[in-house]
Design a protein around this motif. Structure first.
Motif, PDB file in Angstrom:
ATOM      1  N   ALA A 185       0.804  -1.224   0.000  1.00  0.00           N
ATOM      2  CA  ALA A 185       0.000   0.000   0.000  1.00  0.00           C
ATOM      3  C   ALA A 185       0.835   1.271   0.000  1.00  0.00           C
ATOM      4  O   ALA A 185       0.277   2.366   0.029  1.00  0.00           O
ATOM      5  N   ASN A 186       2.172   1.159  -0.056  1.00  0.00           N
ATOM      6  CA  ASN A 186       3.021   2.360  -0.019  1.00  0.00           C
ATOM      7  C   ASN A 186       2.614   3.381  -1.072  1.00  0.00           C
ATOM      8  O   ASN A 186       2.359   4.550  -0.767  1.00  0.00           O
ATOM      9  N   ASP A 187       2.577   2.945  -2.320  1.00  0.00           N
ATOM     10  CA  ASP A 187       2.243   3.863  -3.410  1.00  0.00           C
ATOM     11  C   ASP A 187       0.810   4.352  -3.321  1.00  0.00           C
ATOM     12  O   ASP A 187       0.507   5.499  -3.649  1.00  0.00           O
ATOM     13  N   LEU A 188      -0.077   3.473  -2.865  1.00  0.00           N
ATOM     14  CA  LEU A 188      -1.483   3.843  -2.750  1.00  0.00           C
ATOM     15  C   LEU A 188      -1.683   4.910  -1.678  1.00  0.00           C
ATOM     16  O   LEU A 188      -2.439   5.864  -1.870  1.00  0.00           O
ATOM     17  N   ARG A 189      -0.994   4.772  -0.552  1.00  0.00           N
ATOM     18  CA  ARG A 189      -1.078   5.807   0.493  1.00  0.00           C
ATOM     19  C   ARG A 189      -0.525   7.136  -0.018  1.00  0.00           C
ATOM     20  O   ARG A 189      -1.076   8.201   0.265  1.00  0.00           O
ATOM     21  N   GLN A 240      -3.630  -3.241   7.168  1.00  0.00           N
ATOM     22  CA  GLN A 240      -4.283  -2.114   7.845  1.00  0.00           C
ATOM     23  C   GLN A 240      -3.441  -0.856   7.685  1.00  0.00           C
ATOM     24  O   GLN A 240      -2.219  -0.895   7.839  1.00  0.00           O
ATOM     25  N   ASN A 241      -4.100   0.242   7.364  1.00  0.00           N
ATOM     26  CA  ASN A 241      -3.407   1.501   7.106  1.00  0.00           C
ATOM     27  C   ASN A 241      -4.087   2.636   7.863  1.00  0.00           C
ATOM     28  O   ASN A 241      -5.179   2.465   8.416  1.00  0.00           O
ATOM     29  N   GLY A 242      -3.421   3.784   7.872  1.00  0.00           N
ATOM     30  CA  GLY A 242      -3.995   4.926   8.563  1.00  0.00           C
ATOM     31  C   GLY A 242      -3.541   6.231   7.959  1.00  0.00           C
ATOM     32  O   GLY A 242      -2.502   6.309   7.288  1.00  0.00           O
ATOM     33  N   VAL A 243      -4.340   7.265   8.195  1.00  0.00           N
ATOM     34  CA  VAL A 243      -3.995   8.612   7.747  1.00  0.00           C
ATOM     35  C   VAL A 243      -4.429   9.597   8.827  1.00  0.00           C
ATOM     36  O   VAL A 243      -5.510   9.465   9.407  1.00  0.00           O
ATOM     37  N   GLU A 244      -3.551  10.533   9.138  1.00  0.00           N
ATOM     38  CA  GLU A 244      -3.875  11.573  10.124  1.00  0.00           C
ATOM     39  C   GLU A 244      -3.960  12.908   9.408  1.00  0.00           C
ATOM     40  O   GLU A 244      -3.023  13.313   8.712  1.00  0.00           O
ATOM     41  N   LEU A 245      -5.097  13.584   9.590  1.00  0.00           N
ATOM     42  CA  LEU A 245      -5.329  14.880   8.950  1.00  0.00           C
ATOM     43  C   LEU A 245      -4.991  16.005   9.918  1.00  0.00           C
ATOM     44  O   LEU A 245      -5.080  15.844  11.133  1.00  0.00           O
ATOM     45  N   ARG A 246      -4.639  17.144   9.367  1.00  0.00           N
ATOM     46  CA  ARG A 246      -4.244  18.277  10.191  1.00  0.00           C
ATOM     47  C   ARG A 246      -5.449  18.865  10.928  1.00  0.00           C
ATOM     48  O   ARG A 246      -6.576  18.775  10.483  1.00  0.00           O
ATOM     49  N   PHE A 247      -5.159  19.498  12.060  1.00  0.00           N
ATOM     50  CA  PHE A 247      -6.200  20.116  12.874  1.00  0.00           C
ATOM     51  C   PHE A 247      -6.925  21.213  12.111  1.00  0.00           C
ATOM     52  O   PHE A 247      -6.335  21.947  11.331  1.00  0.00           O
ATOM     53  N   THR A 248      -8.228  21.324  12.381  1.00  0.00           N
ATOM     54  CA  THR A 248      -9.027  22.423  11.854  1.00  0.00           C
ATOM     55  C   THR A 248     -10.251  22.554  12.743  1.00  0.00           C
ATOM     56  O   THR A 248     -10.463  21.744  13.647  1.00  0.00           O
ATOM     57  N   GLU A 249     -11.079  23.587  12.505  1.00  0.00           N
ATOM     58  CA  GLU A 249     -12.274  23.729  13.339  1.00  0.00           C
ATOM     59  C   GLU A 249     -13.241  22.584  13.048  1.00  0.00           C
ATOM     60  O   GLU A 249     -13.173  21.942  12.014  1.00  0.00           O
ATOM     61  N   ALA A 250     -14.174  22.351  13.970  1.00  0.00           N
ATOM     62  CA  ALA A 250     -14.926  21.098  14.015  1.00  0.00           C
ATOM     63  C   ALA A 250     -15.706  20.780  12.738  1.00  0.00           C
ATOM     64  O   ALA A 250     -15.686  19.643  12.258  1.00  0.00           O
ATOM     65  N   VAL A 251     -16.433  21.758  12.180  1.00  0.00           N
ATOM     66  CA  VAL A 251     -17.251  21.471  11.003  1.00  0.00           C
ATOM     67  C   VAL A 251     -16.365  21.126   9.812  1.00  0.00           C
ATOM     68  O   VAL A 251     -16.639  20.175   9.066  1.00  0.00           O
ATOM     69  N   SER A 252     -15.289  21.872   9.627  1.00  0.00           N
ATOM     70  CA  SER A 252     -14.351  21.564   8.543  1.00  0.00           C
ATOM     71  C   SER A 252     -13.726  20.193   8.739  1.00  0.00           C
ATOM     72  O   SER A 252     -13.487  19.466   7.761  1.00  0.00           O
ATOM     73  N   CYS A 253     -13.465  19.825   9.987  1.00  0.00           N
ATOM     74  CA  CYS A 253     -12.893  18.509  10.271  1.00  0.00           C
ATOM     75  C   CYS A 253     -13.841  17.404   9.811  1.00  0.00           C
ATOM     76  O   CYS A 253     -13.410  16.435   9.163  1.00  0.00           O
ATOM     77  N   LEU A 267     -14.091   8.990   1.151  1.00  0.00           N
ATOM     78  CA  LEU A 267     -14.369   8.784  -0.275  1.00  0.00           C
ATOM     79  C   LEU A 267     -13.072   8.665  -1.073  1.00  0.00           C
ATOM     80  O   LEU A 267     -12.933   7.778  -1.926  1.00  0.00           O
ATOM     81  N   VAL A 268     -12.100   9.537  -0.814  1.00  0.00           N
ATOM     82  CA  VAL A 268     -10.844   9.520  -1.562  1.00  0.00           C
ATOM     83  C   VAL A 268     -10.103   8.199  -1.346  1.00  0.00           C
ATOM     84  O   VAL A 268      -9.553   7.619  -2.288  1.00  0.00           O
ATOM     85  N   ILE A 269     -10.090   7.721  -0.099  1.00  0.00           N
ATOM     86  CA  ILE A 269      -9.419   6.449   0.190  1.00  0.00           C
ATOM     87  C   ILE A 269     -10.034   5.318  -0.628  1.00  0.00           C
ATOM     88  O   ILE A 269      -9.331   4.507  -1.233  1.00  0.00           O
ATOM     89  N   LYS A 270     -11.360   5.260  -0.676  1.00  0.00           N
ATOM     90  CA  LYS A 270     -12.033   4.236  -1.467  1.00  0.00           C
ATOM     91  C   LYS A 270     -11.804   4.447  -2.965  1.00  0.00           C
ATOM     92  O   LYS A 270     -11.588   3.499  -3.726  1.00  0.00           O
ATOM     93  N   GLN A 271     -11.866   5.699  -3.401  1.00  0.00           N
ATOM     94  CA  GLN A 271     -11.708   6.026  -4.812  1.00  0.00           C
ATOM     95  C   GLN A 271     -10.325   5.621  -5.319  1.00  0.00           C
ATOM     96  O   GLN A 271     -10.191   4.979  -6.376  1.00  0.00           O
ATOM     97  N   GLU A 272      -9.277   5.982  -4.578  1.00  0.00           N
ATOM     98  CA  GLU A 272      -7.920   5.657  -5.000  1.00  0.00           C
ATOM     99  C   GLU A 272      -7.664   4.156  -4.947  1.00  0.00           C
ATOM    100  O   GLU A 272      -6.963   3.608  -5.806  1.00  0.00           O
ATOM    101  N   ALA A 273      -8.235   3.477  -3.949  1.00  0.00           N
ATOM    102  CA  ALA A 273      -8.074   2.021  -3.872  1.00  0.00           C
ATOM    103  C   ALA A 273      -8.728   1.343  -5.068  1.00  0.00           C
ATOM    104  O   ALA A 273      -8.149   0.447  -5.692  1.00  0.00           O
ATOM    105  N   ALA A 274      -9.941   1.772  -5.415  1.00  0.00           N
ATOM    106  CA  ALA A 274     -10.650   1.185  -6.552  1.00  0.00           C
ATOM    107  C   ALA A 274      -9.868   1.399  -7.847  1.00  0.00           C
ATOM    108  O   ALA A 274      -9.837   0.524  -8.721  1.00  0.00           O
TER     109      ALA A 274
END
Length: 446
Positions: free
Chosen positions: A161-165, A190-203, A212-219
């Motif tokens: 999954a290196n290239d896929l991540r 099993q993989n993981g991604v951590e997103l940067r902090f932002t205010e709650a609604v944007s998060c 969606l992007v994770i599923k889209q790129e995997a497909a």
């Protein structure tokens, strides 16, 4: 809130970039992403008057008699979809949902979180959140067969999954969603991604986009990404850790306090907030862990919380206080370790932030810190210390949620009632299903 400047920027970008379709995104109560597309000619009217759609077709929205809804795009969420052709491109924008009379719709999860955010803002708090999402890659959507045997942070040829991540990270950043880091998690495939902090609604918007992007790129690579909390019985489950803090309107971190005030550098506000999370966790667990499978993850492995506790080095605690860099007060935060990636992020953030704010309002004292030794105690000894066990099944979580005044207040009658009804139906359906495990153990009989 959106401004005329935001709207003008979006309209100019659509024209300049030859955008031919604009997808209007929103979620149903259970957290499924919904979408319909409009032409760019309709976009200006959508900002001003909303776009009508059939709410009765969306789970948890409206009955046939009250089906008309309006979607109002939030121009601050406008982004191009990088996986679509650049010529005659496609963009997306998140929407808030209203009734035909332009009243906020009670069944809109994004509105629900926005109300909690606005309440916090009135009290001088800005909820700031950073999510870490775990998931599995498989080679098809039927059988969860691992693609590698790599482990936590491994970098080996076994990690397919290196290239896929990497591609997933690049796609997210093209959509203005900064990624702190991506990694191979503890389980095989099993993989993981951590997103940067932002205010709650944007998060919450970013979590929906990332899923969606994770599923889209995997497909696109002939693979399947699963957010099922526990797809493999012998492997660790997937979490959606929520790192939370409260800032003031000048950007100062209100959770930080000097060490002589508290050994974990927690201010009084931070301590009350954590105490609120701990008190109300059994009531909000249905929202943060909403499926039958969610509770297969809650096993005593030392990594997954089973009790409402807090600690610094103890990763089996519900709330962990990561050690921040010396002198970097803005990094003081809590790590909420129980949620999983099947949760509706708008509702999960709404109920957990509301629980923390309730702790501040009630000035709840922070209980004693738990250590690994805490979990050598018996159930009776833990109860005597005031340590509350989290629900162990979806059925138990429904009962605790249904009796909660705070959950009804935060979510409103519409979402609260629908959630109980749908989850009760799901639990009853599971309880009457005959599984392979039962056939293996009981088919031969006595």
């Amino acid at each position: 809130m959106s401004t005329e400047k935001d709207i003008d920027f979006v309209l100019r970008t659509v024209e300049k970039r030859d955008i031919r379709f604009v997808q209007l995104w929103f979620t149903d109560v259970l957290g499924n992403l919904k979408c319909f597309a409009i032409s760019p000619e309709e976009l200006e009217e959508a900002f001003e008057e909303g776009i009508g759609f059939d709410g009765s077709a969306v789970d948890g929205f409206a009955s046939l008699e009250e089906s008309d809804m309006l979607a109002f795009p939030d121009p601050a969420t406008f982004a191009l979809l990088p996986w679509r052709p650049k010529e005659s491109g496609v963009a997306r924008v998140f929407c808030d949902v209203s009734t035909p009379s332009r009243e906020p719709f009670d069944g809109d999860p994004r509105r629900c979180l926005r109300k909690v955010f606005e309440k916090a803002d009135e009290q001088g708090f800005v909820p700031n959140v950073g999510p870490k999402i775990e998931y599995f890659y498989f080679d098809n959507d039927l059988d969860p067969v691992p693609l590698d045997t790599a482990g936590y942070f491994d970098l080996t040829p076994m990690d397919r999954a290196n290239d896929l991540r990497r591609q997933t990270t690049l796609t997210l950043e093209k959509m203005s969603i900064p990624v702190q880091y991506s990694y191979h998690a503890a389980g095989p495939s099993q993989n993981g991604v951590e997103l940067r902090f932002t205010e709650a609604v944007s998060c919450a918007d970013n979590i929906m986009t990332a899923r969606l992007v994770i599923k889209q790129e995997a497909a696109g690579q002939g693979m399947f990404a699963s957010f099922m909390p526990k797809p493999i019985a012998s492997a660790p489950g997937s979490a959606m850790y929520l790192y939370q803090s409260l800032l003031d309107h000048e950007g100062e971190n209100l959770f930080w306090g000097p060490k002589e005030h508290h050994p974990a550098h927690l201010s009084d506000i931070g301590q009350h907030y954590i105490a609120g999370i701990l008190k109300y966790a059994p009531e909000f667990t249905l929202v943060t862990n909403p499926t039958v499978n969610s509770y297969k993850r809650f096993v005593s492995t030392g990594e997954v919380p089973t009790y409402a506790t807090w600690g610094r080095r103890n990763r089996s605690a519900l709330v962990r206080i990561p050690t921040h860099k010396p002198g970097k007060h803005i990094a003081t935060r809590i790590e909420l370790r129980s949620p999983d990636p099947t949760a509706n992020p708008y509702l999960a953030l709404a109920v957990t932030i509301a629980a923390g704010l309730k702790g501040i309002e009630e000035r709840l004292p922070l209980p004693e810190e738990s250590t690994c030794d805490t979990f050598n105690l018996s159930e009776a000894e833990l109860a005597a210390k005031g340590i509350c066990r989290l629900p162990r099944t979806l059925g138990e979580a429904i009962d605790r949620f249904e009796s909660s005044e705070l959950m009804r207040e935060v979510l409103g009658d519409h979402i609260f009632t629908y959630f109980v009804r749908e989850k009760r139906r799901e639990w009853e359906e599971f309880c009457t299903a005959v599984t392979d495990w039962e056939r293996e153990h009981y088919y031969g009989g006595v």
